[in-house]
Design a protein around this motif. Structure first.
Motif, PDB file in Angstrom:
ATOM      1  N   UNK A 305     -76.897 -63.177 -10.544  1.00 27.94           N
ATOM      2  CA  UNK A 305     -77.145 -64.000  -9.648  1.00 27.94           C
ATOM      3  C   UNK A 305     -76.212 -65.268  -9.735  1.00 27.94           C
ATOM      4  N   UNK A 306     -75.634 -65.230 -11.023  1.00 26.85           N
ATOM      5  CA  UNK A 306     -74.611 -66.611 -10.626  1.00 26.85           C
ATOM      6  C   UNK A 306     -73.340 -66.623  -9.838  1.00 26.85           C
ATOM      7  N   UNK A 307     -72.803 -65.355 -10.285  1.00 23.92           N
ATOM      8  CA  UNK A 307     -71.557 -65.092 -10.178  1.00 23.92           C
ATOM      9  C   UNK A 307     -70.895 -64.803  -8.789  1.00 23.92           C
ATOM     10  N   UNK A 308     -69.914 -65.989  -8.313  1.00 23.65           N
ATOM     11  CA  UNK A 308     -69.899 -65.756  -6.890  1.00 23.65           C
ATOM     12  C   UNK A 308     -69.568 -64.372  -6.712  1.00 23.65           C
ATOM     13  N   UNK A 309     -69.811 -64.431  -5.667  1.00 25.25           N
ATOM     14  CA  UNK A 309     -69.462 -63.270  -4.428  1.00 25.25           C
ATOM     15  C   UNK A 309     -67.958 -63.039  -4.162  1.00 25.25           C
ATOM     16  N   UNK A 310     -66.895 -63.468  -5.460  1.00 24.27           N
ATOM     17  CA  UNK A 310     -65.913 -63.784  -4.432  1.00 24.27           C
ATOM     18  C   UNK A 310     -64.763 -63.569  -5.488  1.00 24.27           C
ATOM     19  N   UNK A 311     -63.496 -62.593  -5.342  1.00 20.68           N
ATOM     20  CA  UNK A 311     -62.975 -62.226  -6.287  1.00 20.68           C
ATOM     21  C   UNK A 311     -61.436 -62.048  -6.146  1.00 20.68           C
ATOM     22  N   UNK A 312     -60.168 -63.336  -6.766  1.00 20.10           N
ATOM     23  CA  UNK A 312     -58.998 -63.334  -6.006  1.00 20.10           C
ATOM     24  C   UNK A 312     -57.697 -62.554  -6.625  1.00 20.10           C
ATOM     25  N   UNK A 313     -57.433 -61.486  -6.405  1.00 21.85           N
ATOM     26  CA  UNK A 313     -57.050 -60.426  -6.706  1.00 21.85           C
ATOM     27  C   UNK A 313     -55.272 -59.738  -6.279  1.00 21.85           C
ATOM     28  N   UNK A 314     -55.172 -61.042  -6.753  1.00 21.52           N
ATOM     29  CA  UNK A 314     -53.589 -60.931  -6.431  1.00 21.52           C
ATOM     30  C   UNK A 314     -52.608 -59.447  -6.655  1.00 21.52           C
ATOM     31  N   UNK A 315     -52.157 -59.170  -5.100  1.00 20.87           N
ATOM     32  CA  UNK A 315     -51.581 -57.503  -4.944  1.00 20.87           C
ATOM     33  C   UNK A 315     -49.758 -58.037  -5.634  1.00 20.87           C
ATOM     34  N   UNK A 316     -49.599 -58.765  -4.767  1.00 17.66           N
ATOM     35  CA  UNK A 316     -48.189 -59.288  -4.977  1.00 17.66           C
ATOM     36  C   UNK A 316     -47.629 -58.244  -4.103  1.00 17.66           C
ATOM     37  N   UNK A 317     -47.830 -56.750  -4.007  1.00 15.21           N
ATOM     38  CA  UNK A 317     -47.112 -56.158  -3.251  1.00 15.21           C
ATOM     39  C   UNK A 317     -47.600 -54.991  -2.898  1.00 15.21           C
ATOM     40  N   UNK A 318     -47.171 -54.058  -1.592  1.00 12.91           N
ATOM     41  CA  UNK A 318     -48.368 -52.726  -1.256  1.00 12.91           C
ATOM     42  C   UNK A 318     -47.059 -52.113  -1.571  1.00 12.91           C
ATOM     43  N   UNK A 319     -45.928 -52.028  -1.969  1.00 10.60           N
ATOM     44  CA  UNK A 319     -45.528 -50.860  -2.163  1.00 10.60           C
ATOM     45  C   UNK A 319     -44.625 -49.663  -4.293  1.00 10.60           C
TER      46      UNK A 319
END
Ligand code: 5AD
Ligand code: SF4
Length: 490
Positions: A305-319
Motif C-alpha cells: 500500500x505504500x510503494x507508489x504506482x510509478x516506475x521509471x523504466x528507461x528503455x533508451x531505444x526500441x531496436x
C-alpha cells in the motif's frame, strides 16, 4: 531548511571536538572537527563583513546530485552560512555538476564565466566546483587554466570530505584540488539540509557497474556500492520521526541493490523492510534497469500500500540491434514482456522512461522500433535525449555517428509521439479521486496548492499553506495534458 531534531546529536558531537588536538582520523568525526574549525574562520570573515555570510549551491543533473547538494548545504549551514537563492549575490557558490551530456558541461562554463566578473568586485567571494564533471581530468585542467577564480575542486567520491576541503581552501587562499579515481567507502551521519520537510531522497547505493556503451556515469561515479540495510532503515526512521512521509530511494540501478553486500539482500527485500516503518506513507525509487527488474519486486510492489504506482523504466531505444550496441542486455521483446508482466499485476501502474535518439548507427528502421515501443507501452511521460558523444565511452569510438539534421528530425517526431500519448494517458485519470501529497503553494495561481499523485503527476487545486506535507483526497476535475486541475474532497 534546518532540521534541528535530526541534527541535534551531530550538533553535540561537533561541539565536543577539541580544536587544540589533531583532527581525528575516523569518519565522520574528522569532518565534525573540520566543521568546527571552519566555524572559527566563518566567524572572523563574517565579523569583517559585518553581516552573516551567504551560500548558494547550484545543482545540475539528476536526483542523486540533488541529494548530494542537500549534504553540502547541511555542512555549510552547520558552519554558519545562510542560504541565498541567487548565486550572483552569495559569498560562497558551489556548482554541483553533471556530465552525462555535453550541454551540461557548457552550461557550467557559462555560469562560471559570469561569476568571474562578479568576483572581481567581491574579492572575499569563494567558488567551488564538484560533482561528475570534476571526475574528468581534462575538465579540471580547463578550470585550472582558464577559470582561475575557482577556489576548490573535488569529485564525487570524496564529497563527504567537503568540510575538510573547504577549511583547507579558507586557510590557504590557493586553489585546492582533490579528486579520487574511485572509492569503496561510504561515510554515514553527516549533516543534511533537506529541501522539503515532508519528503526526502535516500541514497541506497552509489555508482554503476553496467557500462552502457554511451554512458559516462560508471566512469565518474565508480563501481556499485550498496549501503547496509540497517543504515538505510535507521536513516528513514529518523526522517519519519522528523516529519517525512515520503521517501525516494536513490541509485543508478536500484534493482541490483545489495548484491555486493557481505550478507547480500535483494532490493525487493529492502523494500519489504522499509514498508514496515511506521509513519512512513509513501515509497518511491529510481532508477530501475529493465534487465534486473525481478518478479519478486513486481510482487512486492503490487502487494504494497505504500510503494507508489510509478516506475521509471528507461528503455533508451526500441531496436534490439541498437540495444545490443548500447550494451543494455535486453531485447525489445524482453522489455515489452516485462511491461506486460508489470501491467498485469498493476493495471494502474504509471510508467515513465528515458529515450535516446541518434545513437551511432541508428537507422530509420531502428528509430521506427523506438516509436513502436512508445506506442505499445503508452508511457505517462518520457525524458527524451539526443545522443551526446562522451569521450572515454565505447560509443564515442563508433564511426557511424548519425548526421545532426537526421537526429533533430527524429527527435521532433519522437517528442510529438510521446506528448500526444502522455496527454491521452493523463486524460484517462480525469474524473477519478486520488490521494495526493500536498507539496507547495502554487506560484502562478493565488489560493492554490500543488500536490503529487501516487503516479507522480501533479495536480493544482484550491488550498493553503497549512496543507503542505499532508496526504489529502483530491478529485481530478480536468486533465491538462501532463497535469490536472482538481478539488479537495472532504
Ligand atoms: N547522450 C544522451 N543521453 C544520455 N543519457 C546517458 N548518457 C547519455 C548520452 N551520452 C541519458 C540516458 C539515461 C539518462 C539519465 O541520460 O537516457 O537514462
Ligand atoms: Fe549509465 Fe547505463 Fe549505468 Fe544508467 S545503467 S548510469 S545509463 S551506465
Amino acid at each position: 531548511m534546518k532540521n534541528e531534531e535530526r541534527n541535534r546529536s551531530i550538533e553535540e558531537l561537533i561541539e565536543e571536538m577539541d580544536l587544540h588536538k589533531e583532527a581525528p582520523e575516523e569518519e565522520p568525526f574528522r569532518q565534525y572537527y573540520f566543521i568546527k574549525k571552519a566555524r572559527a574562520y566563518y566567524q572572523e570573515l563574517s565579523r569583517q563583513e559585518g553581516r552573516p555570510l551567504t551560500y548558494c549551491v547550484t545543482t545540475f543533473g539528476c536526483q542523486m546530485n540533488a541529494r548530494d547538494s542537500e549534504k553540502l548545504s547541511g555542512i555549510l549551514e552547520e558552519i554558519g552560512y545562510v542560504e541565498e537563492a541567487e548565486e550572483t549575490k552569495a559569498d560562497f557558490v558551489i556548482f554541483n555538476t553533471c556530465t552525462v551530456r555535453e550541454n551540461a558541461n557548457q552550461k557550467v562554463y557559462g555560469r562560471l564565466g559570469q561569476l568571474g566578473h562578479i568576483k572581481k568586485s567581491k574579492p572575499h567571494m569563494m567558488i567551488a566546483i564538484c560533482g561528475c564533471m570534476m571526475q574528468e581530468a581534462e575538465e579540471v585542467e580547463t578550470i585550472r587554466k582558464s577559470y582561475r577564480h575557482v577556489d576548490l575542486i573535488f569529485g564525487t567520491h570524496n564529497i563527504f570530505k567537503f568540510a575538510e576541503l573547504f577549511t583547507q581552501a579558507l586557510q590557504s587562499h590557493k586553489l585546492v584540488v582533490d579528486v579520487w579515481k574511485d572509492t569503496d567507502r561510504i561515510v554515514e551521519d553527516l549533516p543534511v539540509d533537506r529541501k522539503y520537510l515532508f519528503k526526502s531522497g535516500v541514497n541506497i547505493m552509489f555508482g554503476c557497474n553496467n557500462f552502457c556503451s554511451y554512458c559516462i556515469v560508471p566512469y565518474v561515479r565508480g563501481r556499485e556500492r550498496s549501503r547496509n540495510p540497517e543504515d538505510i532503515i535507521k536513516e528513514i526512521r529518523q526522517l519519519v520521526a522528523d516529519g517525512v512521509v515520503e521517501v525516494m530511494l536513490l541509485g543508478q540501478n536500484v534493482n541490483s541493490y545489495g548484491k555486493t553486500l557481505e550478507s547480500p539482500i535483494s532490493f525487493a527485500e529492502l523494500l519489504r523492510q522499509i514498508e514496515q516503518i511506521e509513519g512512513l506513507k509513501r515509497i518511491r525509487f529510481m532508477t530501475s534497469h529493465p534487465k534486473d527488474l525481478s518478479d519478486e519486486l513486481i510482487e512486492v510492489m503490487s502487494q504494497s500500500p505504500k510503494i507508489c504506482r510509478h516506475l521509471h523504466l528507461p528503455v533508451q531505444a526500441g531496436s534490439t540491434r541498437i540495444l545490443k550496441e548500447m550494451n543494455r542486455r535486453y531485447t525489445k521483446e524482453d522489455y515489452l514482456a516485462l511491461v506486460n508482466r508489470l501491467k498485469e499485476k498493476m493495471p494502474d501502474l504509471s510508467l515513465t522512461t528515458d529515450i535516446m535518439v541518434g545513437f551511432p548507427g541508428e537507422t530509420e528502421e531502428d528509430f521506427e522500433e523506438t516509436l513502436d515501443v512508445v506506442r505499445k507501452v503508452r508511457y505517462d511521460s518520457a525524458f527524451t535525449f539526443i545522443y551526446s558523444k562522451r569521450s572515454g565511452t565505447p560509443a564515442a569510438k563508433m564511426d557511424n555517428q548519425v548526421p545532426e539534421d537526421v537526429v533533430k528530425e527524429r527527435f521532433q517526431r519522437l517528442l510529438k509521439e510521446v506528448q500526444t500519448i502522455s496527454a491521452e494517458v493523463c486524460k484517462e485519470q480525469a474524473g477519478t479521486t486520488q490521494e495526493v501529497l500536498v507539496e507547495e503553494i502554487n506560484d502562478h495561481m493565488d489560493g492554490y496548492v500543488t500536490g503529487r499523485l501516487s503516479n507522480n503527476l501533479l495536480v493544482h487545486f484550491p488550498g493553503d499553506e497549512s496543507m503542505i506535507g499532508q496526504l489529502v483526497k483530491v478529485s481530478l476535475k480536468e486533465s491538462k495534458g501532463f497535469y490536472y486541475m482538481g478539488e479537495l474532497v472532504h
